[in-house]
Scaffold this motif. Structure first.
Motif, short mmCIF file in Angstrom:
data_model
loop_
_atom_site.label_atom_id
_atom_site.label_comp_id
_atom_site.label_asym_id
_atom_site.label_seq_id
_atom_site.Cartn_x
_atom_site.Cartn_y
_atom_site.Cartn_z
N VAL A 1 24.29 -79.44 -38.54
CA VAL A 1 23.70 -79.96 -37.30
C VAL A 1 24.81 -80.33 -36.32
CG1 VAL A 1 22.31 -81.83 -36.32
CG2 VAL A 1 21.61 -80.76 -38.47
N GLY A 2 25.88 -80.94 -36.85
CA GLY A 2 27.02 -81.28 -36.02
C GLY A 2 27.65 -80.05 -35.41
N GLY A 3 27.73 -78.96 -36.17
CA GLY A 3 28.28 -77.71 -35.66
C GLY A 3 27.45 -77.15 -34.51
N ILE A 4 26.11 -77.25 -34.65
CA ILE A 4 25.23 -76.79 -33.56
C ILE A 4 25.47 -77.62 -32.30
CG2 ILE A 4 22.81 -76.61 -32.84
CD1 ILE A 4 22.16 -76.05 -35.84
N GLY A 5 25.69 -78.94 -32.51
CA GLY A 5 25.99 -79.82 -31.37
C GLY A 5 27.29 -79.43 -30.68
N ILE A 6 28.31 -79.07 -31.47
CA ILE A 6 29.58 -78.63 -30.90
C ILE A 6 29.39 -77.36 -30.09
CG2 ILE A 6 31.84 -77.65 -31.49
CD1 ILE A 6 31.98 -79.64 -33.82
N MET A 7 28.64 -76.40 -30.63
CA MET A 7 28.41 -75.14 -29.92
C MET A 7 27.67 -75.39 -28.62
SD MET A 7 26.71 -71.57 -31.28
CE MET A 7 25.06 -72.22 -31.50
N ASN A 8 26.69 -76.28 -28.66
CA ASN A 8 25.91 -76.59 -27.46
C ASN A 8 26.79 -77.18 -26.37
OD1 ASN A 8 23.52 -77.00 -25.91
ND2 ASN A 8 23.51 -79.14 -26.53
N ILE A 9 27.62 -78.16 -26.72
CA ILE A 9 28.49 -78.80 -25.74
C ILE A 9 29.56 -77.83 -25.24
CG2 ILE A 9 30.19 -80.64 -25.42
CD1 ILE A 9 27.27 -81.56 -25.37
N MET A 10 30.07 -76.99 -26.11
CA MET A 10 31.09 -76.03 -25.69
C MET A 10 30.50 -75.00 -24.71
SD MET A 10 33.90 -76.99 -26.88
CE MET A 10 34.84 -75.57 -26.33
N LEU A 11 29.23 -74.63 -24.91
CA LEU A 11 28.57 -73.73 -23.96
C LEU A 11 28.42 -74.40 -22.59
CD1 LEU A 11 25.82 -72.13 -26.25
CD2 LEU A 11 27.72 -70.92 -25.14
N VAL A 12 28.07 -75.70 -22.63
CA VAL A 12 27.98 -76.47 -21.38
C VAL A 12 29.34 -76.52 -20.70
CG1 VAL A 12 27.56 -78.76 -20.40
CG2 VAL A 12 26.02 -77.84 -22.14
N SER A 13 30.39 -76.74 -21.52
CA SER A 13 31.76 -76.81 -21.00
C SER A 13 32.18 -75.49 -20.35
CB SER A 13 32.72 -77.19 -22.12
OG SER A 13 34.05 -77.29 -21.65
N VAL A 14 31.82 -74.37 -20.99
CA VAL A 14 32.15 -73.05 -20.43
C VAL A 14 31.48 -72.88 -19.07
CG1 VAL A 14 31.80 -70.57 -20.72
CG2 VAL A 14 32.59 -71.95 -22.65
N THR A 15 30.21 -73.29 -19.00
CA THR A 15 29.48 -73.17 -17.73
C THR A 15 30.12 -74.02 -16.65
OG1 THR A 15 27.43 -72.79 -18.96
CG2 THR A 15 27.20 -73.43 -16.65
N GLU A 16 30.50 -75.28 -17.02
CA GLU A 16 31.11 -76.18 -16.05
C GLU A 16 32.47 -75.67 -15.54
OE1 GLU A 16 31.36 -79.88 -18.10
OE2 GLU A 16 29.33 -80.53 -17.53
N ARG A 17 33.19 -74.97 -16.42
CA ARG A 17 34.57 -74.58 -16.09
C ARG A 17 34.69 -73.07 -15.78
NH1 ARG A 17 36.98 -77.31 -21.37
NH2 ARG A 17 38.96 -76.32 -20.78
N THR A 18 33.57 -72.48 -15.35
CA THR A 18 33.57 -71.04 -15.07
C THR A 18 34.58 -70.69 -13.99
OG1 THR A 18 31.24 -70.86 -15.71
CG2 THR A 18 32.14 -69.08 -14.37
N ARG A 19 34.62 -71.47 -12.88
CA ARG A 19 35.57 -71.18 -11.80
C ARG A 19 37.02 -71.34 -12.29
NH1 ARG A 19 34.18 -70.64 -6.64
NH2 ARG A 19 36.11 -71.62 -5.90
#
Length: 390
Positions: free
Chosen positions: A278-296
C-alpha cells in the motif's frame, strides 16, 4: 548526471514538500514497523515455547492413560517397571488432584501431586530445604509432603515449613521438604503445588492406579528405542486397543510447536507486508503528481541537453530515497513497538538482523518497482510538449 547529484536533488525535493513527503512515507513506515514488530513478537513467542518445552527435557516421554475399556488405569507396580527398560534414566508415575491445604488459619487451594522420588530430578526441581519423597515413604504410605515455594510462602510466609504439619483436605501431613522456586511455564505455575507419595495419594483421593507417567531416556539417541518398548508393554496391558493410552514424545512436541509458531510469524509478517505494498502505491501516486507538477522543469532540462537516462535516474533516485527513509523510520518504529509490547505483556521480543535487513531491502525494492513507472513517464516526455505544458 551522477548519483550524488541525483541524491542531492532528491533531498531538495523531499525537503521542499515536507508534509507531503512524510505522508508518502507513512505507508512504508507502518509496513516496515509492523513487519519488524510482529515478526519479533512471533519469534519471541517461538523461543519462549521452545525454552519451556526444552526445560522439561527433549528426551522425555509422557504416557497418558485415557481410561477407556475394561482396563482404565495403570497399576503403580506396572508403571514403576518402566524404569527397568534399557535406556531409561527416570520413570515417574503420578496423579494430580486439587486440594485445600491449611496451616493454622492460613489456607491455600493447590495442585497435589502423588508421585515417586524420580519426579523431582525428572521435572528439574531442586531443594531449598529438607528432602524429597523417598521409596520408604511410598512403601509405608507415609503422610509426608514436599511444598512448592509459592504454596509455602502463602501458608508460612518467610518461615521455614520443614518439620511443621499441614492439613490436606483435613488430613494431617508432615512437611519434609521445600522446593526451590522454579517459575511458571506454558502449563502454569510450577511453584503452587504439594507433592506426596503416590501410594498415599491413592488412598487419600480414593483413586487406585496411575493416570500419567513421565519417562526420561538417558539420551536422545535412546529415545526411539525406549518409546517403542514402552508402547509394546502398554499394548500388552491394554489389550482393548490403542485408544486406551497415548504416548507423547517431547521432541515431536517441540518440533510441532516450532512449526506452528514459525507459521504464525510468517502469517503475521505477510499481513504486515501488505502495508508495504500500500505504501508503494502511495509512492507511485505522489511521484506521478510530482512528474505532472515538474513537467516544464523536465522540458527545460531536456532542452539544454539532459538525456532520457538522466531524467529517469533523477525521479527513480527520489522514489528510492523516499522509500529508504520510510524504511529507516519504520525500523525505529518496529523496534520501539517491540520493546513496548515486551514491557506491557511480559513476553520476549526477538529482533533478528536478517529480518531488519530484509525489511529495509524490501522497502527499497518497493521504491524501485513503484517509482519506475513515474520515472519512465517523466523520461519519455518530449521537450516541446513539456515546455508547452501549463
Amino acid at each position: 548526471m551522477h548519483f550524488g547529484q541525483g541524491l542531492k536533488m532528491a533531498f531538495k525535493s523531499i525537503l521542499g514538500n515536507k508534509l507531503r513527503s512524510v505522508l508518502t512515507m507513512l505507508g512504508v513506515i507502518i509496513g516496515v514497523g509492523s513487519v519488524i514488530a510482529l515478526v519479533g513478537i512471533g519469534q519471541g513467542a517461538r523461543r519462549q515455547i521452545e525454552e519451556q518445552v526444552q526445560s522439561l527435557g527433549t528426551n522425555l516421554l509422557t504416557v497418558n492413560i485415557l481410561g477407556r475399556g475394561v482396563t482404565s488405569t495403570l497399576a503403580y507396580e506396572e508403571a514403576v517397571q518402566f524404569a527397568g527398560i534399557e535406556g531409561v534414566e527416570y520413570a515417574a508415575p503420578y496423579n494430580s488432584n486439587n486440594a485445600t491445604l491449611k496451616y493454622g488459619t492460613a489456607g491455600a487451594g493447590v495442585n497435589v501431586v502423588g508421585t515417586n522420588a524420580d519426579y523431582f530430578p525428572l521435572r528439574g526441581y531442586e531443594l531449598a530445604a529438607g528432602r524429597f519423597i523417598t521409596q520408604i515413604d511410598l512403601d509405608f504410605h507415609q503422610k509426608v509432603a514436599v511444598l512448592g515455594s509459592a504454596t509455602a510462602e502463602e501458608l508460612f510466609g518467610s518461615e521455614n515449613p520443614v518439620g511443621a504439619y499441614v492439613r490436606i483436605n483435613g488430613v494431617r501431613y508432615k512437611v519434609v521438604g521445600l522446593l526451590a522456586e522454579k517459575g511458571s511455564s506454558a502449563l502454569g505455575s510450577n511453584d503452587e503445588l504439594a507433592v506426596i507419595p503416590l501410594t498415599t495419594a491413592e488412598r487419600m483421593f480414593r483413586s487406585k492406579g496411575v493416570r500419567s507417567v513421565y519417562i526420561q531416556a538417558e539420551s536422545m539417541d535412546a529415545l526411539d528405542a525406549v518409546q517403542a518398548e514402552v508402547e509394546a508393554r502398554l499394548a500388552k496391558i491394554f489389550r482393548n486397543g490403542d485408544d486406551a493410552y497415548r504416548v507423547f514424545n517431547q521432541a515431536d512436541m517441540l518440533e510441532t510447536a516450532a512449526s506452528v509458531s514459525g507459521t504464525l510469524s510468517l502469517a503475521l509478517g505477510g499481513i504486515a507486508g501488505i502495508s508495504l505494498l500500500v505504501g508503494g502505491i502511495g509512492i507511485m501516486n505522489i511521484m506521478l503528481v510530482s512528474v505532472t507538477e515538474r513537467t516544464r522543469e523536465i522540458g527545460i532540462r531536456k532542452a539544454i541537453g539532459a538525456k532520457k537516462r538522466d531524467i529517469l535516474m533523477q525521479f527513480l533516485i527520489e522514489s528510492v530515497t523516499i522509500s529508504a527513509l520510510g524504511g529507516l523510520l519504520g525500523v525505529g518504529l518496529g523496534l520501539a513497538a517491540g520493546r513496548a509490547v515486551s514491557s506491557l505483556v511480559k513476553i520476549d521480543v526477538v529482533h533478528s538482523v536478517d529480518m531488519i535487513a530484509l525489511s529495509m531491502g524490501f522497502s527499497i525494492l518497493i521504491g524501485v518497482v513503484f517509482g519506475m513507472y513515474p520515472a519512465n513517464k517523466a523520461a519519455n516526455l518530449k521537450p516541446i510538449d513539456a515546455l508547452r505544458f501549463e
